[in-house]
Scaffold this motif. Structure first.
Motif, short mmCIF file in Angstrom:
data_model
loop_
_atom_site.label_atom_id
_atom_site.label_comp_id
_atom_site.label_asym_id
_atom_site.label_seq_id
_atom_site.Cartn_x
_atom_site.Cartn_y
_atom_site.Cartn_z
N TRP A 146 3.79 -3.04 -4.37
CA TRP A 146 2.98 -2.05 -3.66
C TRP A 146 2.76 -2.51 -2.23
O TRP A 146 2.68 -3.71 -1.95
N ILE A 147 2.62 -1.56 -1.33
CA ILE A 147 2.19 -1.88 0.02
C ILE A 147 0.70 -2.17 -0.02
O ILE A 147 -0.07 -1.43 -0.65
N MET B 260 5.30 4.88 3.63
CA MET B 260 4.07 4.44 4.28
C MET B 260 3.02 3.96 3.29
O MET B 260 2.35 2.95 3.52
N PHE B 261 2.86 4.69 2.18
CA PHE B 261 1.70 4.46 1.31
C PHE B 261 2.03 3.82 -0.03
O PHE B 261 1.12 3.30 -0.69
N VAL B 262 3.28 3.88 -0.47
CA VAL B 262 3.61 3.37 -1.81
C VAL B 262 4.49 2.13 -1.70
O VAL B 262 4.02 1.01 -1.92
N ASP B 263 5.76 2.33 -1.37
CA ASP B 263 6.70 1.20 -1.36
C ASP B 263 8.03 1.66 -0.76
O ASP B 263 8.49 2.77 -1.08
N PRO B 264 8.67 0.86 0.09
CA PRO B 264 9.96 1.26 0.68
C PRO B 264 11.05 1.49 -0.37
O PRO B 264 11.90 2.36 -0.19
N SER B 265 11.01 0.73 -1.47
CA SER B 265 12.02 0.91 -2.52
C SER B 265 11.87 2.27 -3.19
O SER B 265 12.86 2.95 -3.48
N ALA B 266 10.62 2.67 -3.43
CA ALA B 266 10.37 3.99 -4.02
C ALA B 266 10.80 5.09 -3.06
O ALA B 266 11.36 6.11 -3.47
N ALA B 267 10.58 4.87 -1.76
CA ALA B 267 11.01 5.85 -0.76
C ALA B 267 12.53 5.96 -0.72
O ALA B 267 13.08 7.06 -0.57
N CYS C 75 2.06 13.24 -5.22
CA CYS C 75 0.70 13.02 -5.73
C CYS C 75 0.29 11.55 -5.60
O CYS C 75 -0.85 11.25 -5.20
N LEU C 76 1.21 10.66 -5.93
CA LEU C 76 0.90 9.22 -5.82
C LEU C 76 0.67 8.82 -4.37
O LEU C 76 -0.24 8.03 -4.07
N SER C 77 1.47 9.35 -3.46
CA SER C 77 1.28 9.05 -2.03
C SER C 77 -0.08 9.53 -1.56
O SER C 77 -0.76 8.86 -0.77
#
Length: 533
Positions: free
Chosen positions: A493-494, A110-117, A405-407
């Motif tokens: 980034w989103i 939701m808050f960072v990036d689908p690839s990171a998820a 933490c980043l989220s």
């Protein structure tokens, strides 16, 4: 109002009506799943208190004491404690508002990036089944204190079935088992601290003799070697984020679980580790990972003190802790797969639960692989397998904590950018922004530090085998992430201005602040509640 559909990444329309007490939705805005909300504040508080108390603390502390020395292990637990304390506050703010099955994986999407998820989801699932394997192989180490007549594979098989049954019988049963085991662990650590204050060997008090003689057994590198075990010992604290999806009232239970974190950190880890540093010689041959019987340092402390009955009770508590941590990892792995299925990054069948609210497909896959991996211990020493597994899981854990933490940082940024005020949050952490940045900073720094230690291992010279054995987690994360980047493309980034802050949000009314049929679990539950409310 537009709502985010987590199963398809598309926007759908859902009705939200205002009430006198605030915004209350007729649905949970995409947060609803086939899971049942049967866990109470008592369950989530006790799971947060005791979920990560397993092999890392009771057994792994022996390896850390031998490799790093008394000062290294004590400082290591303090540092790790400040990290998970900061992470838990980030979890608290997001879990109250977004109580989702795989929690931090879906928050990252939701808050960072689908690839990171994608990278976080799969790597964290790897982490869960590796922990299951590690705890199952630890059962053999614990039980050989009483007998070595039973084959390693037999013990693994027996308690593999036990962990499966705890997860399959039902979520409420799982919650009650964890309350009981956490109560035992929490109660016993108090006994440990009281009984070992000042040291209690047969020849009399010894004070800080081992601190004075050699506080750091292998210098700075020895201290770095302690950190993976400290991180591994505290991994699992983040599971309270997953439990929120099956909790009756996250707005009430999650803050209480977060508030109890200081109690566990100070009692379980900091004071617990201090007790063994003043009672056990780091050169003791019987320490876990040394050449002797591979016993827990807590068991050794009681045995050296001539307190054989307490040594046996200590070993029994360690056994309960190991089985408990293994069952929680099965729970966490299945819920992570469920959330990933909702994000379309895992097979759809893994996102399903039966009529009793059990994600059987996710449980089956997680427990099957975790149990199978445990049989590596049949032909290898327990300490050798533990070191390998704990290095793998500590790096996965650091990645997970960092993304939490980043989220949180990104969620707050989007919240402000879209003109919302922090007072509108259903629960606000007083540690923001310092806590989130503190946790993220140390996660990044320790991942870099472990690269150094993997390249130049303690007591050895640089070689490819040790490097990949110790650092393969990060290699896997990078490979998975880059593969996902190629698939998803787009920006790194989103765009925070486009984030739908209400799509997966759970809305609350004033009546949600009231307890509904929740009772404290005995005297200890009342004490914990009094402290954490």
């Amino acid at each position: 109002m537009a709502a985010f559909d987590s199963s398809s990444h598309k926007t759908t329309e859902k009705t939200v009506e205002p009430t006198d007490s605030g915004w209350v939705s007729d649905v949970d805005h995409g947060a609803e799943t086939e899971l049942h909300r049967t866990l109470s504040t008592r369950h989530i508080t006790m799971i947060a208190l005791g979920s990560s108390i397993g092999m890392g603390l009771w057994l792994g502390s022996g390896t850390s004491l031998a490799n790093g020395g008394p000062a290294a292990i004590f400082i290591g637990y303090i540092l790790s404690g400040t990290m998970i304390w900061a992470v838990s506050h980030s979890i608290g703010e997001m879990a109250v508002m977004y109580p989702l099955p795989s929690a931090f994986v879906q928050w990252t999407s939701m808050f960072v990036d689908p690839s990171a998820a994608f990278a976080l989801g799969w790597s964290y699932w790897f982490n869960y089944f590796i922990v299951i394997a590690n705890e199952l192989q630890a059962v053999n180490t614990v039980l050989t204190f009483w007998t070595d007549k039973v084959h390693v594979a037999a013990w693994i098989s027996i308690f593999w079935v036990v962990i499966i049954l705890i997860n399959v019988v039902g979520v409420k049963f799982f919650g009650e088992i964890e309350v009981i085991s956490s109560t035992i662990k929490f109660s016993w650590i108090i006994v440990v601290i009281i009984s070992l204050i000042g040291g209690a060997p047969a020849e009399g008090p010894i004070g800080f003799r081992y601190w004075n003689s050699e506080p750091f057994t292998n210098g700075f590198k020895g201290f770095l070697s302690v950190m993976p075990t400290c991180i591994f010992a505290m991994s699992g604290s983040e599971n309270c984020a997953l439990v929120a999806a099956e909790t009756t009232n996250p707005r009430k239970s999650v803050p209480r679980a977060v508030g109890s974190m200081w109690l566990r950190l100070s009692l379980f880890y900091v004071l617990g580790s201090l007790m063994i540093t003043i009672t056990v010689d780091p050169m003791n041959e019987d320490l876990f990972g040394a050449s002797g019987v591979n016993a827990s340092p807590f068991v050794i402390a009681y045995r050296n003190a001539g307190l054989a009955p307490l040594a046996h009770i200590m070993n029994a508590v360690i056994f309960i802790s190991v089985v408990s941590t293994g069952s929680i990892s099965g729970y966490g792995g299945a819920r992570t797969l469920m959330g990933m299925a909702h994000l379309n990054i895992a097979p759809k069948i893994l996102g399903k639960a039966d009529k009793a609210g059990r994600p059987l497909a996710g449980l089956g896959v997680t427990l099957l692989i975790g149990g199978g991996l445990a049989y590596l211990n049949v032909n290898n020493s327990g300490a050798e397998v533990f070191t390998w597994f704990s290095n793998l899981t500590s790096l996965f854990t650091l990645f997970g904590w960092g993304m939490i933490c980043l989220s949180h940082i990104r969620m707050r940024y989007a919240w402000k950018l879209q003109g919302r005020h922090p007072s509108e949050l259903p629960w606000k952490s007083w540690t923001y922004p310092y806590g989130a940045y503190w946790g993220l900073f140390w996660c990044i720094l320790l991942i870099i530090a472990e690269f150094y230690l993997s390249l130049w291992p303690l007591g050895g010279s640089p070689n490819a085998k040790d490097f990949f054995a110790n650092y393969v987690s990060v290699v896997a994360i990078v490979v998975i992430y880059l593969g996902a980047r190629i698939y998803y493309r787009g920006s790194w980034w989103i765009d925070a201005s486009t984030i739908d802050l209400d799509g997966l949000r759970r809305f609350y009314s004033d009546r949600d602040l009231e307890a509904k049929g929740e009772k404290r679990g005995g005297i200890l539950g009342k004490v914990v509640g009094a402290i954490t409310d």
